[in-house]
Design a protein around this motif. Structure first.
Motif, PDB file in Angstrom:
ATOM      1  N   CYS A 421      16.841   5.588 -22.423  1.00 53.51           N
ATOM      2  CA  CYS A 421      18.126   5.756 -23.108  1.00 53.51           C
ATOM      3  C   CYS A 421      19.307   5.349 -22.226  1.00 53.51           C
ATOM      4  CB  CYS A 421      18.273   7.193 -23.607  1.00 53.51           C
ATOM      5  SG  CYS A 421      17.146   7.591 -24.962  1.00 53.51           S
ATOM      6  N   GLU A 422      19.199   5.548 -20.918  1.00 48.49           N
ATOM      7  CA  GLU A 422      20.256   5.058 -20.018  1.00 48.49           C
ATOM      8  C   GLU A 422      20.393   3.536 -20.123  1.00 48.49           C
ATOM      9  OE1 GLU A 422      20.818   7.874 -16.118  1.00 48.49           O
ATOM     10  OE2 GLU A 422      19.037   6.609 -16.187  1.00 48.49           O
ATOM     11  N   LYS A 423      19.271   2.843 -20.170  1.00 45.90           N
ATOM     12  CA  LYS A 423      19.302   1.387 -20.308  1.00 45.90           C
ATOM     13  C   LYS A 423      19.936   0.967 -21.620  1.00 45.90           C
ATOM     14  CE  LYS A 423      15.190   0.840 -17.419  1.00 45.90           C
ATOM     15  NZ  LYS A 423      13.727   0.558 -17.414  1.00 45.90           N
ATOM     16  N   ALA A 424      19.705   1.763 -22.672  1.00 45.88           N
ATOM     17  CA  ALA A 424      20.330   1.457 -23.958  1.00 45.88           C
ATOM     18  C   ALA A 424      21.847   1.591 -23.879  1.00 45.88           C
ATOM     19  CB  ALA A 424      19.762   2.376 -25.041  1.00 45.88           C
ATOM     20  N   ALA A 586      30.101   4.163 -40.889  1.00 48.88           N
ATOM     21  CA  ALA A 586      30.132   2.713 -40.663  1.00 48.88           C
ATOM     22  C   ALA A 586      30.050   2.370 -39.178  1.00 48.88           C
ATOM     23  CB  ALA A 586      31.394   2.109 -41.283  1.00 48.88           C
ATOM     24  N   VAL A 587      30.723   3.134 -38.325  1.00 48.43           N
ATOM     25  CA  VAL A 587      30.680   2.820 -36.893  1.00 48.43           C
ATOM     26  C   VAL A 587      29.293   3.124 -36.322  1.00 48.43           C
ATOM     27  CG1 VAL A 587      31.478   5.051 -35.962  1.00 48.43           C
ATOM     28  CG2 VAL A 587      32.024   2.935 -34.752  1.00 48.43           C
ATOM     29  N   LEU A 588      28.610   4.125 -36.877  1.00 40.54           N
ATOM     30  CA  LEU A 588      27.234   4.400 -36.452  1.00 40.54           C
ATOM     31  C   LEU A 588      26.340   3.204 -36.741  1.00 40.54           C
ATOM     32  CD1 LEU A 588      26.529   8.035 -37.758  1.00 40.54           C
ATOM     33  CD2 LEU A 588      27.347   7.330 -35.511  1.00 40.54           C
ATOM     34  N   LEU A 589      26.483   2.650 -37.933  1.00 37.03           N
ATOM     35  CA  LEU A 589      25.650   1.522 -38.336  1.00 37.03           C
ATOM     36  C   LEU A 589      25.963   0.289 -37.489  1.00 37.03           C
ATOM     37  CD1 LEU A 589      25.961   2.188 -42.157  1.00 37.03           C
ATOM     38  CD2 LEU A 589      23.910   2.551 -40.769  1.00 37.03           C
ATOM     39  N   ARG A 590      27.230   0.117 -37.162  1.00 34.54           N
ATOM     40  CA  ARG A 590      27.624  -1.008 -36.313  1.00 34.54           C
ATOM     41  C   ARG A 590      26.959  -0.911 -34.942  1.00 34.54           C
ATOM     42  NH1 ARG A 590      33.848  -2.269 -34.251  1.00 34.54           N
ATOM     43  NH2 ARG A 590      33.305  -3.967 -32.804  1.00 34.54           N
ATOM     44  N   VAL A 591      27.023   0.270 -34.342  1.00 36.21           N
ATOM     45  CA  VAL A 591      26.405   0.467 -33.029  1.00 36.21           C
ATOM     46  C   VAL A 591      24.882   0.405 -33.155  1.00 36.21           C
ATOM     47  CG1 VAL A 591      26.120   2.075 -31.103  1.00 36.21           C
ATOM     48  CG2 VAL A 591      28.361   1.813 -32.181  1.00 36.21           C
ATOM     49  N   GLY A 592      24.360   0.978 -34.238  1.00 35.63           N
ATOM     50  CA  GLY A 592      22.917   0.981 -34.436  1.00 35.63           C
ATOM     51  C   GLY A 592      22.320  -0.404 -34.526  1.00 35.63           C
ATOM     52  N   GLN A 597      18.802  -4.546 -31.065  1.00 34.21           N
ATOM     53  CA  GLN A 597      18.601  -5.731 -30.229  1.00 34.21           C
ATOM     54  C   GLN A 597      18.052  -5.365 -28.843  1.00 34.21           C
ATOM     55  OE1 GLN A 597      22.443  -7.572 -30.023  1.00 34.21           O
ATOM     56  NE2 GLN A 597      22.574  -7.948 -32.228  1.00 34.21           N
ATOM     57  N   PHE A 598      18.255  -4.114 -28.445  1.00 40.99           N
ATOM     58  CA  PHE A 598      17.847  -3.681 -27.108  1.00 40.99           C
ATOM     59  C   PHE A 598      16.323  -3.621 -26.991  1.00 40.99           C
ATOM     60  CE2 PHE A 598      16.553   0.054 -24.544  1.00 40.99           C
ATOM     61  CZ  PHE A 598      16.852  -0.462 -23.290  1.00 40.99           C
ATOM     62  N   ARG A 599      15.655  -3.142 -28.042  1.00 45.97           N
ATOM     63  CA  ARG A 599      14.194  -3.054 -27.995  1.00 45.97           C
ATOM     64  C   ARG A 599      13.632  -4.448 -28.239  1.00 45.97           C
ATOM     65  NH1 ARG A 599      10.865   0.484 -32.331  1.00 45.97           N
ATOM     66  NH2 ARG A 599      11.812  -1.087 -33.655  1.00 45.97           N
ATOM     67  N   TYR A 600      13.152  -5.070 -27.186  1.00 44.84           N
ATOM     68  CA  TYR A 600      12.784  -6.486 -27.285  1.00 44.84           C
ATOM     69  C   TYR A 600      11.540  -6.709 -28.127  1.00 44.84           C
ATOM     70  CZ  TYR A 600       9.090  -5.641 -23.827  1.00 44.84           C
ATOM     71  OH  TYR A 600       7.984  -5.172 -23.186  1.00 44.84           O
ATOM     72  N   GLN A 601      10.716  -5.673 -28.283  1.00 41.24           N
ATOM     73  CA  GLN A 601       9.508  -5.849 -29.077  1.00 41.24           C
ATOM     74  C   GLN A 601       9.150  -4.549 -29.782  1.00 41.24           C
ATOM     75  OE1 GLN A 601       5.973  -6.944 -26.911  1.00 41.24           O
ATOM     76  NE2 GLN A 601       5.122  -8.041 -28.655  1.00 41.24           N
ATOM     77  N   THR A 602       8.772  -4.660 -31.047  1.00 41.72           N
ATOM     78  CA  THR A 602       8.321  -3.512 -31.813  1.00 41.72           C
ATOM     79  C   THR A 602       6.798  -3.450 -31.760  1.00 41.72           C
ATOM     80  OG1 THR A 602      10.198  -3.688 -33.333  1.00 41.72           O
ATOM     81  CG2 THR A 602       8.301  -2.407 -34.080  1.00 41.72           C
TER      82      THR A 602
END
Length: 613
Positions: A421-424, A586-592, A597-602
């Motif tokens: 989470c720090e990296k996020a 709306a700002v939650l969705l924007r940040v979300g 994009q942070f998780r490079y692979q699912t």
């Protein structure tokens, strides 16, 4: 014998607790002078590392014995007061709080309605769907709303064909070993009727919404025709439901295909999803079937993560949408209190519960949110809410946003969770956001006050059931309701005085930042023990800890979004939480969207059904 011996060890200090209880009646609550708190900013305390809750994990014969003792005079007078004090549930009794109580966390909307922005919602959704086109470039990707729409619009599949695939999958997943138990009630005829109607609309090019033909499920806490409104029990919903909850009605009107109702923790009283009764059984985490899904919207999260449907609806009174979404590695949104109608839900805790979607992506959560978020004349809260918009959701970066972090609070979790989470956080900063250190005051008081409110309201509503259906309830529910009986009317009023303070602190914080960032849950999903399948379990320590980052949102009514950002070494999902001021989903969705994009692979879950294959 070990659980029995452990329980007996409890009884020794409980006898001492009885003596202390008697003494404290003469010396004041908690045996201390009341700490006076004046309104305002002067005396608020920042967050300090919490004392970890303690109570043994009980199951089997140990749990049976505890439930029996807890509901005797000895248990009510000695054992439970000792447990309450050991876990600081009586903290507020030592505080003199002057603020008037806030019993419902309703907040007036600021400013007027932006009609031009509201009209742009459809355009924003189209941009969001277009942005999902490259979602499979890194390997596995959950099938979302866009994937279904592409199939329907191209003619590759029809909703009726998809419905047949879902029916076959529902038959298969509960015959597997172990059974998934995500959807606990479904009806083939009902599913096909909705799917065939949607197929006709696509053929005639007169679809109703972006959800037309999209498979969805609803938590069993909602009334959904023609299913039994059991709410995770064996004694409620003896007859099929004849009236839809508002959310179910809106989904039907949007053309969604309701594939059934999903499993849940009995009466929403826990955060694991453990429900061993004959109608429900324990749902399995699609990432690791020997782990819990989280609760109480357990089946909703499992259904989405296993690919049964891209959208599920849950309720969240203490993290009940966000915890299972996090344990199952999907997206969960808890709207502002009152934002989405809860009419047709069992009113277990009227001041803390919000309705929200669990989805495969932030884009899908935005689509469902834009459809469901509006006032409902049948639901008294949120009638004066502002129009739900998706303002700036598609902004290319996060420039101009200030994101608040209380690092002491943030790091009160497992090392793997902190690291990810720090990296996020640094990822969001790299996209132009300004990370601001903030202090979240009196979070221990928030923990206790939230528990006081939700348990008091649930005990009040369920008191007739507790008296009439005691032996039909799960052992854990009986234990939780026995504990809830320890709170008094004075405790409840004091907790709501604390709510006034906490909401005032948040107004100050949101004057400085747009969002507050935290991990979603302090740990990954816990393992299921064999005894849980028979008797269930009660783990107060885990319940308290799992709600650590959830309770602020429920207690004060602010919205929260959880998004997958990584995995533990054992392959279990780790989610990140973003909270914002009232009505600013709306700002939650924007940040979300940027967090995705942070998780490079699912990673593909161990249990996954590709309905579109």
């Amino acid at each position: 014998m070990a659980p029995l011996l452990l329980l007996l060890l409890w009884l020794l200090p409980a006898a001492a607790a009885f003596y202390l209880c008697c003494v404290r009646r003469h010396t004041g609550s908690a045996g201390a002078t009341l700490r006076r708190r004046e309104p305002g900013r002067a005396e608020k305390r920042g967050y300090s590392p919490p004392k970890e809750p303690w109570a043994p994990r009980l199951c089997g014969s140990g749990l049976r014995l505890f439930v029996h003792v807890a509901n005797t005079a000895f248990g009510q007078i000695c054992l439970l007061p000792f447990l309450m004090r050991l876990n600081s549930f009586l903290l507020l009794r030592s505080l003199d709080i002057h603020e008037d109580p806030t019993f419902i966390p309703e907040v007036a909307a600021e400013g007027g309605e932006d009609k031009s922005e509201a009209k742009n919602t459809s355009n924003v959704i189209e941009q969001l769907l277009d942005g999902r086109s490259d979602s499979t470039e890194n390997g596995f990707s959950f099938k979302g709303i866009k994937d279904y729409l592409d199939c329907y619009r191209s003619g590759k599949l029809t909703p009726a064909q998809v419905a047949k695939n879902i029916i076959a999958t529902l038959e298969d997943c509960d015959k597997s070993t172990p059974p998934l138990r995500a959807i606990v009630q479904w009806d083939q005829e009902q599913i096909m009727l909705m799917a065939e109607a949607s197929t006709a609309r696509y053929r005639n090019q007169c679809t109703l919404s972006y959800l037309d033909g999209i498979p969805v499920c609803l938590k069993e806490e909602f009334k959904v025709v023609p299913y039994h409104h059991r709410v995770g029990t064996v004694y409620l919903g003896t007859e099929p439901e004849t009236e839809d909850a508002t959310v179910a009605k809106k989904l039907r009107e949007a053309g969604a295909v309701i594939i059934g109702v999903s499993n849940m923790h009995e009466l929403g009283t826990g955060t694991t999803g453990c429900n061993p009764n004959r109608y429900h059984k324990i749902p399995r985490n699609p990432y690791q079937p020997n782990c819990f899904t989280g609760g109480s919207s357990s089946g909703s999260a499992a259904a989405v993560a296993a690919g049964l449907c891209p959208v599920a609806i849950g309720t969240d009174g203490g993290g009940s949408v966000r915890i299972p979404a996090s344990f199952c590695g999907v997206v969960g949104l808890k709207g502002t209190f009152g934002r989405i109608s809860a009419h047709g839900c069992l009113p277990l805790s009227y001041s803390t519960v919000s309705v929200g979607p669990i989805c495969t992506s932030v884009t899908d959560a935005a689509i469902v949110y834009s459809l469901l978020a509006e006032p409902d004349p049948l639901y008294p809260y949120g009638l004066k809410q502002p129009k739900a918009t998706l303002s700036d959701v598609c902004a290319p970066d996060l420039k101009g946003l200030k994101l608040g972090v209380d690092w002491t609070y943030f790091k009160a979790c497992d090392a793997e969770v902190v690291s990810t989470c720090e990296k996020a956080v640094w990822h969001l900063q790299s996209l132009g956001a300004c990370v601001v250190e903030v202090s979240l005051p009196e979070m221990e008081e928030v923990r206790v006050a939230h528990a006081t409110c939700i348990l008091s309201e649930m005990r009040d509503f369920l008191q007739p059931d507790f008296n009439k259906h005691f032996h039909e309830m799960n052992l854990e529910t009986r234990a939780t309701m026995a504990l809830a009986s320890q709170f008094t009317a004075l405790d409840y009023i004091k907790a709501n005085r604390q709510r006034t303070r906490s909401m005032a602190f948040l107004r100050e914080i949101f004057a400085m930042v747009h969002c507050i960032l935290t991990p979603a849950v302090p740990s990954t999903a816990p393992r299921i023990c064999e005894s849980d399948l028979v008797t269930g379990s009660s783990d107060l320590s885990f319940t308290v800890r799992s709600m650590r980052f959830m309770q602020l949102g429920n207690f004060t009514g602010i919205p929260g979004l959880v998004v997958p950002v990584g995995y533990s070494a054992a392959g279990l999902p780790i989610n990140f939480q973003v909270m914002a001021k009232w009505w600013d989903e709306a700002v939650l969705l924007r940040v979300g969207l940027k967090l995705e994009q942070f998780r490079y692979q699912t990673k593909k879950p161990a249990i996954y059904y590709d309905i579109l294959a």
